[in-house]
Design a protein around this motif. Structure first.
Motif, PDB file in Angstrom:
ATOM      1  N   ILE A  75       5.397   3.870   3.370  1.00  0.00           N
ATOM      2  CA  ILE A  75       4.014   3.732   4.067  1.00  0.00           C
ATOM      3  C   ILE A  75       4.114   2.553   5.006  1.00  0.00           C
ATOM      4  N   SER A  76       3.669   2.874   6.207  1.00  0.00           N
ATOM      5  CA  SER A  76       3.463   2.017   7.377  1.00  0.00           C
ATOM      6  C   SER A  76       2.894   0.964   7.201  1.00  0.00           C
ATOM      7  N   MET A  77       2.998  -0.235   7.500  1.00  0.00           N
ATOM      8  CA  MET A  77       2.308  -1.293   7.416  1.00  0.00           C
ATOM      9  C   MET A  77       1.410  -1.620   8.559  1.00  0.00           C
ATOM     10  N   GLU A  78       1.721  -0.965   9.732  1.00  0.00           N
ATOM     11  CA  GLU A  78       1.063  -1.175  10.809  1.00  0.00           C
ATOM     12  C   GLU A  78      -0.410  -0.360  11.001  1.00  0.00           C
ATOM     13  N   ARG A  79      -0.484   0.603  10.207  1.00  0.00           N
ATOM     14  CA  ARG A  79      -1.475   1.540  10.240  1.00  0.00           C
ATOM     15  C   ARG A  79      -2.333   1.174   8.991  1.00  0.00           C
ATOM     16  N   GLY A  80      -3.647   1.256   8.965  1.00  0.00           N
ATOM     17  CA  GLY A  80      -4.349   1.168   7.863  1.00  0.00           C
ATOM     18  C   GLY A  80      -4.665   2.368   7.539  1.00  0.00           C
ATOM     19  N   GLY A  81      -5.606   2.607   6.772  1.00  0.00           N
ATOM     20  CA  GLY A  81      -6.209   3.989   6.001  1.00  0.00           C
ATOM     21  C   GLY A  81      -6.411   3.794   4.537  1.00  0.00           C
ATOM     22  N   PHE A  82      -7.185   4.722   3.891  1.00  0.00           N
ATOM     23  CA  PHE A  82      -7.612   4.941   2.759  1.00  0.00           C
ATOM     24  C   PHE A  82      -6.454   4.832   1.830  1.00  0.00           C
ATOM     25  N   TRP A  83      -5.396   5.430   1.929  1.00  0.00           N
ATOM     26  CA  TRP A  83      -4.356   5.848   0.610  1.00  0.00           C
ATOM     27  C   TRP A  83      -3.435   4.391   0.952  1.00  0.00           C
ATOM     28  N   LYS A  84      -3.551   3.865   1.925  1.00  0.00           N
ATOM     29  CA  LYS A  84      -2.712   2.574   1.798  1.00  0.00           C
ATOM     30  C   LYS A  84      -3.607   1.525   1.115  1.00  0.00           C
ATOM     31  N   THR A  85      -4.933   1.558   1.291  1.00  0.00           N
ATOM     32  CA  THR A  85      -5.706   0.533   0.558  1.00  0.00           C
ATOM     33  C   THR A  85      -5.732   0.890  -0.777  1.00  0.00           C
ATOM     34  N   VAL A  86      -5.517   2.121  -1.457  1.00  0.00           N
ATOM     35  CA  VAL A  86      -5.573   2.694  -2.835  1.00  0.00           C
ATOM     36  C   VAL A  86      -4.473   2.039  -3.187  1.00  0.00           C
ATOM     37  N   LEU A  87      -3.187   2.372  -2.583  1.00  0.00           N
ATOM     38  CA  LEU A  87      -1.933   1.843  -3.103  1.00  0.00           C
ATOM     39  C   LEU A  87      -1.872   0.605  -3.248  1.00  0.00           C
ATOM     40  N   TYR A  88      -2.387  -0.355  -2.216  1.00  0.00           N
ATOM     41  CA  TYR A  88      -2.349  -1.860  -2.387  1.00  0.00           C
ATOM     42  C   TYR A  88      -3.093  -2.217  -3.523  1.00  0.00           C
TER      43      TYR A  88
END
Length: 110
Positions: free
Chosen positions: A53-66
């Motif tokens: 998962i790229s840290m540079e881009r946001g997104g729904f799935w990144k937030t969920v995984l966080y």
């Protein structure tokens, strides 16, 4: 002089709010929070890199995984640092309050 007084006042308010025995204990609790935050800061990127998962881009799935990975890890690391600094019981009580709020249970009062 005024700034020292304000800082002391702030620490005394935290002592009262958190029901701690001394200003030294307040300082230790603040150190635990700082160490926990820095630890998460350093391990978050390798975890996300491992998952691709790229840290540079946001997104729904990144937030969920966080929320699913990093927040529970934060709670565990908080207890670990709390143990190291002799404040485990304080943080354990806070963790129990946190989970009670999540599941909607109130502490039984006698």
């Amino acid at each position: 002089m005024m700034e020292e007084e304000e800082n002391s006042n702030f620490l005394e308010r935290l002592q009262k709010k958190w029901n701690l025995k001394s200003l030294r204990q307040v300082i230790l609790v603040l150190i635990v929070f700082a160490f926990t935050g820095f630890t998460i800061l350093f391990i978050k990127k390798p975890i996300f890199d491992f998952l691709g998962i790229s840290m540079e881009r946001g997104g729904f799935w990144k937030t969920v995984l966080y929320l699913l990975l990093v927040l529970p890890l934060y709670q565990i690391i908080l207890l670990m640092w709390g143990f190291i600094f002799g404040q485990f019981s304080f943080f354990w009580e806070k963790e129990k309050q946190f989970f009670r709020r999540i599941i909607g249970r109130k502490k039984n009062r006698l």
